[in-house]
Design an enzyme around this catalytic site. Structure first.
Site, short mmCIF file in Angstrom:
data_model
loop_
_atom_site.label_atom_id
_atom_site.label_comp_id
_atom_site.label_asym_id
_atom_site.label_seq_id
_atom_site.Cartn_x
_atom_site.Cartn_y
_atom_site.Cartn_z
N GLU A 217 46.04 28.40 25.64
CA GLU A 217 45.23 27.49 26.46
C GLU A 217 44.13 28.31 27.11
O GLU A 217 44.32 29.49 27.36
CB GLU A 217 46.08 26.90 27.61
CG GLU A 217 47.12 25.94 27.15
CD GLU A 217 48.08 25.58 28.29
OE1 GLU A 217 47.80 25.92 29.45
OE2 GLU A 217 49.09 24.97 27.98
N LYS A 219 42.22 30.04 30.02
CA LYS A 219 42.61 30.46 31.37
C LYS A 219 41.49 30.06 32.31
O LYS A 219 40.43 30.65 32.30
CB LYS A 219 42.85 31.97 31.43
CG LYS A 219 43.34 32.41 32.79
CD LYS A 219 43.74 33.87 32.80
CE LYS A 219 44.45 34.25 34.10
NZ LYS A 219 43.73 33.92 35.31
N ARG A 224 45.02 27.16 41.42
CA ARG A 224 46.23 26.51 40.92
C ARG A 224 46.62 25.34 41.82
O ARG A 224 46.56 25.47 43.05
CB ARG A 224 47.35 27.55 40.92
CG ARG A 224 48.66 27.09 40.32
CD ARG A 224 48.58 27.12 38.82
NE ARG A 224 49.87 26.92 38.19
CZ ARG A 224 50.66 27.92 37.78
NH1 ARG A 224 50.28 29.18 37.96
NH2 ARG A 224 51.80 27.68 37.19
N ARG A 239 49.06 27.34 45.13
CA ARG A 239 50.01 28.30 44.59
C ARG A 239 50.92 28.86 45.68
O ARG A 239 52.06 29.20 45.43
CB ARG A 239 49.14 29.40 43.99
CG ARG A 239 49.83 30.60 43.56
CD ARG A 239 48.81 31.38 42.78
NE ARG A 239 49.30 32.72 42.57
CZ ARG A 239 48.80 33.52 41.64
NH1 ARG A 239 47.81 33.12 40.89
NH2 ARG A 239 49.28 34.71 41.49
N GLU A 269 45.25 23.28 37.30
CA GLU A 269 44.24 24.13 37.92
C GLU A 269 43.01 23.26 38.23
O GLU A 269 42.68 22.38 37.44
CB GLU A 269 43.89 25.23 36.91
CG GLU A 269 42.95 26.28 37.39
CD GLU A 269 43.64 27.60 37.77
OE1 GLU A 269 44.88 27.66 37.86
OE2 GLU A 269 42.90 28.57 37.99
N PHE A 309 48.40 21.34 32.87
CA PHE A 309 49.01 21.99 31.72
C PHE A 309 50.53 21.97 31.69
O PHE A 309 51.13 22.50 30.75
CB PHE A 309 48.48 23.41 31.53
CG PHE A 309 48.42 24.25 32.78
CD1 PHE A 309 49.57 24.72 33.36
CD2 PHE A 309 47.20 24.58 33.35
CE1 PHE A 309 49.52 25.51 34.50
CE2 PHE A 309 47.13 25.36 34.50
CZ PHE A 309 48.31 25.83 35.08
N ARG A 381 57.90 36.62 35.15
CA ARG A 381 59.05 37.31 34.58
C ARG A 381 59.22 36.99 33.10
O ARG A 381 58.97 35.88 32.68
CB ARG A 381 60.32 36.93 35.32
CG ARG A 381 60.36 37.47 36.74
CD ARG A 381 61.73 37.33 37.33
NE ARG A 381 62.75 37.97 36.52
CZ ARG A 381 63.58 37.36 35.70
NH1 ARG A 381 63.52 36.08 35.53
NH2 ARG A 381 64.49 38.04 35.03
N LYS A 387 48.76 36.36 30.07
CA LYS A 387 47.32 36.13 30.22
C LYS A 387 46.55 37.22 29.50
O LYS A 387 46.91 38.39 29.58
CB LYS A 387 46.93 36.05 31.70
CG LYS A 387 47.35 37.22 32.52
CD LYS A 387 47.02 37.03 33.99
CE LYS A 387 47.63 38.17 34.78
NZ LYS A 387 47.57 38.03 36.20
P1 AMP Z 1 46.17 35.57 37.64
O1 AMP Z 1 45.62 34.75 38.76
O2 AMP Z 1 45.15 36.42 36.98
O3 AMP Z 1 47.43 36.28 38.04
O4 AMP Z 1 46.63 34.56 36.49
C1 AMP Z 1 47.57 33.55 36.70
C2 AMP Z 1 46.87 32.30 37.10
O5 AMP Z 1 46.09 31.79 36.06
C3 AMP Z 1 47.77 31.16 37.43
O6 AMP Z 1 48.27 31.23 38.72
C4 AMP Z 1 46.88 29.95 37.26
O7 AMP Z 1 46.29 29.64 38.52
C5 AMP Z 1 45.79 30.45 36.37
N1 AMP Z 1 45.65 29.67 35.13
C6 AMP Z 1 44.45 29.31 34.64
N2 AMP Z 1 44.59 28.62 33.52
C7 AMP Z 1 45.90 28.50 33.26
C8 AMP Z 1 46.67 27.90 32.23
N3 AMP Z 1 46.11 27.26 31.20
N4 AMP Z 1 48.03 28.00 32.30
C9 AMP Z 1 48.61 28.66 33.33
N5 AMP Z 1 47.95 29.26 34.32
C10 AMP Z 1 46.59 29.19 34.31
#
Ligand code: AMP
Length: 532
Positions: A217, A219, A224, A239, A269, A309, A381, A387
């Site tokens: 998907e 990102k 969130r 979040r 998101e 999502f 986990r 990502k």
């Molecule tokens: P990070 O903020 O870099 O730790 O990445 C995790 C965050 O990516 C999650 O907390 C979500 O807010 C965001 N995110 C964006 N797109 C997605 C997606 N398609 N699925 C899950 N998380 C996503």
């Protein structure tokens, strides 16, 4: 009378004295099981150095100068004082956290004095560590969960599931001590801790880790949201589980028009968009979501686009233990296409690369790869969500700051950046930067840093590890200067991550892996040895 603080201080000393994880788990569990459920809850917050407003994450806002003033004025009373109990200390900390306005500093000093007065030398040491938020005895959230599993005999996975649902570590321990863990289930309008993604550098790795097939998907570079709805009632949480419903009426409207279930908990998101529908930079989305006044005006100027999502609950049925593939199918049956995050199930790395490229061209940050078989689990986990971002980025926490010179005089402008050492639970400095912020941001940052100051040095201040920033860097180098052994070269702040807490920053262990991985593409220094 409740449990005394001296017992907790003694436990902290024993925890600090052993480096064995198992020994720490046993010590914690033996200590906690002797307490009343209420005291166990307080002890948990104190052990983790958490501020009293745990859910709202409001910092304690007691700076080092207030603490030292209280320390200096600590009377050497010869009167026999009542021993300090956990409850006394906790209610004092709560009182301090709620003090505002004129004269609050003097009142804080007075409350601190009354605590300090009742402490032995050893207890004082631990009270000071609690105030600074850095306990340095190696107990973190994960270890606390292990202790709960050990104490109750429950499966660690089960404990993690309950932790996600309760989302308050003190409350979790209270339930465990009271023997009530089994009664916990996901409920509407009680937000749960979201599932997060681990970092991964290559799409082919993601496919392999997920057993030969993964779901990709975009990102989204936004904020969130967890959406709870029942009929017309809609609540939206971040979040960190703050209820932001009043700030996002546009999202509430979208949900009402695009979800056909009678009740649901959805994960997604939001991204601020301009009038042509193009995504705005992350900082704009943060600002929009954070805005509490003139909300309707903000909605008009910077509307939010919603992408859903995942589904955790639909029409009375809890879905978190179902595989992602099934959750996704159920989700597709209740939401309109235009708010559903697009996805691509792939087996072949070339197709995956193509998807990643397309998504990047659309202005997204990267992709998230999801294991089709995975159940919904809290936090980061097991690599079930991965990502993939193209650039080298890390989330780090600011632990100290230096006063600027020249144009930056009067501002704290050079920040000491740290990652989390998972083994010790403390923060390890890996670099400094004064790059990436605007003048206005420097100014605001200076104020924030001063409000969480824990000490002063000739060059600046040390601060409570609280402010998380995302930095870009060019390379990871070995460093003789930092205890961590590693340093980020040319680190610059790309954004302030106010949506993240200090325990969510990248780890020293990950940094070591990244350091090693650099040599897959370039030569290794002759005298290089593994910094681990
Ligand atoms: P990070 O903020 O870099 O730790 O990445 C995790 C965050 O990516 C999650 O907390 C979500 O807010 C965001 N995110 C964006 N797109 C997605 C997606 N398609 N699925 C899950 N998380 C996503």
């Amino acid at each position: 009378m409740g449990s005394s603080f001296s017992e907790l201080a003694e436990l902290c000393r024993s925890l600090e004295a052993t480096s064995s994880r198992n020994a720490k788990v046993r010590l914690l569990s033996e200590y906690l099981r002797r307490l009343s459920p209420g005291d166990a809850k307080i002890a948990t917050y104190l052990l983790l150095g958490l501020p009293p407003d745990v859910r709202g994450r409001r910092p304690l806002s007691v700076g080092w100068s207030t603490i030292s003033e209280a320390l200096n004025q600590r009377p050497t009373s010869t009167l026999v004082q009542e021993p300090l109990t956990l409850q006394d200390l906790w209610s004092s900390l709560r009182a301090i956290a709620s003090m505002e306005g004129s004269g609050s500093r003097a009142r804080r000093v007075a409350v601190l004095q009354s605590i300090f007065q009742r402490c032995s030398r050893d207890e004082l040491e631990w009270v000071l560590r609690i105030l600074s938020g850095e306990m340095r005895h190696g107990v973190n959230h994960g270890l606390m969960l292990e202790a709960v599993a050990f104490m109750t005999g429950a499966d660690p996975e089960f404990v993690r599931r309950v932790d996600m649902l309760v989302n308050d570590i003190g409350e979790l321990v209270r339930l465990a001590v009271a023997g009530e863990l089994r009664g916990v289930e996901l409920r509407l309008f009680q937000p749960v801790r979201p599932m997060l993604a681990e970092m991964c550098d290559r799409v082919e790795d993601a496919i392999t880790i997920h057993g030969g097939v993964t779901s990709l998907e975009p990102k989204y570079d936004g904020v969130r949201v967890q959406i709870h709805l029942e009929g017309q009632r809609v609540r939206i949480y971040t979040r960190r589980l703050t209820d932001i419903t009043e700030r996002v009426p546009d999202v509430v409207e979208i949900v009402r028009g695009a979800v056909s279930a009678g009740s649901a908990v959805l994960d997604g998101e939001v991204v601020a968009v301009d009038e042509t529908g193009r995504a705005m930079p992350f900082q704009e989305t943060m600002r929009r979501v954070g805005r509490e006044r003139d909300v309707l005006e903000a909605v008009r100027r910077l509307p939010l686009k919603l992408w859903i999502f995942d589904a955790l609950y639909i029409d009375g049925e809890v879905l978190i233990d179902k595989p992602y593939e099934e959750r996704r199918r159920r989700l597709e049956s209740i939401v309109k296409q235009d708010i559903l995050a697009p996805r691509l199930v792939v087996r072949d790395p070339a197709t995956a690369e193509e998807f990643l490229k397309r998504v990047l061209e659309q202005g997204h940050e990267g992709v998230v790869a999801k294991d089709l078989r995975s159940i919904y689990t809290p936090g980061r986990r097991g690599a079930k969500w991965l990502k993939l971002k193209p650039a080298d980025r890390l989330d780090v926490v600011i632990v100290a700051a230096e006063w600027g010179h020249g144009r930056r005089k009067g501002w704290l402008s050079n920040y000491h950046l740290a990652v989390l050492d998972e083994e010790t639970g403390s923060f390890a400095v890996v670099g400094k930067t004064f790059k990436g912020l605007t003048d206005e941001e420097f100014q605001q940052m200076t104020e924030r840093l001063l409000s969480i100051k824990t000490g002063e040095t000739e060059w600046g201040v040390t601060v409570r590890p609280e402010i998380v920033v995302e930095v870009a860097y060019n390379e990871i180098q070995k460093s003789p200067h930092y205890e961590s052994g590693l340093a980020l070269r040319f680190a610059r702040i790309v954004r302030i991550r106010s949506d993240k807490g200090p325990l969510e920053v990248d780890t020293l262990q990950r940094l070591r892996t990244l350091y090693q991985r650099q040599f897959e593409k370039k030569g290794r220094p002759i005298d290089d040895v593994d910094p681990a």
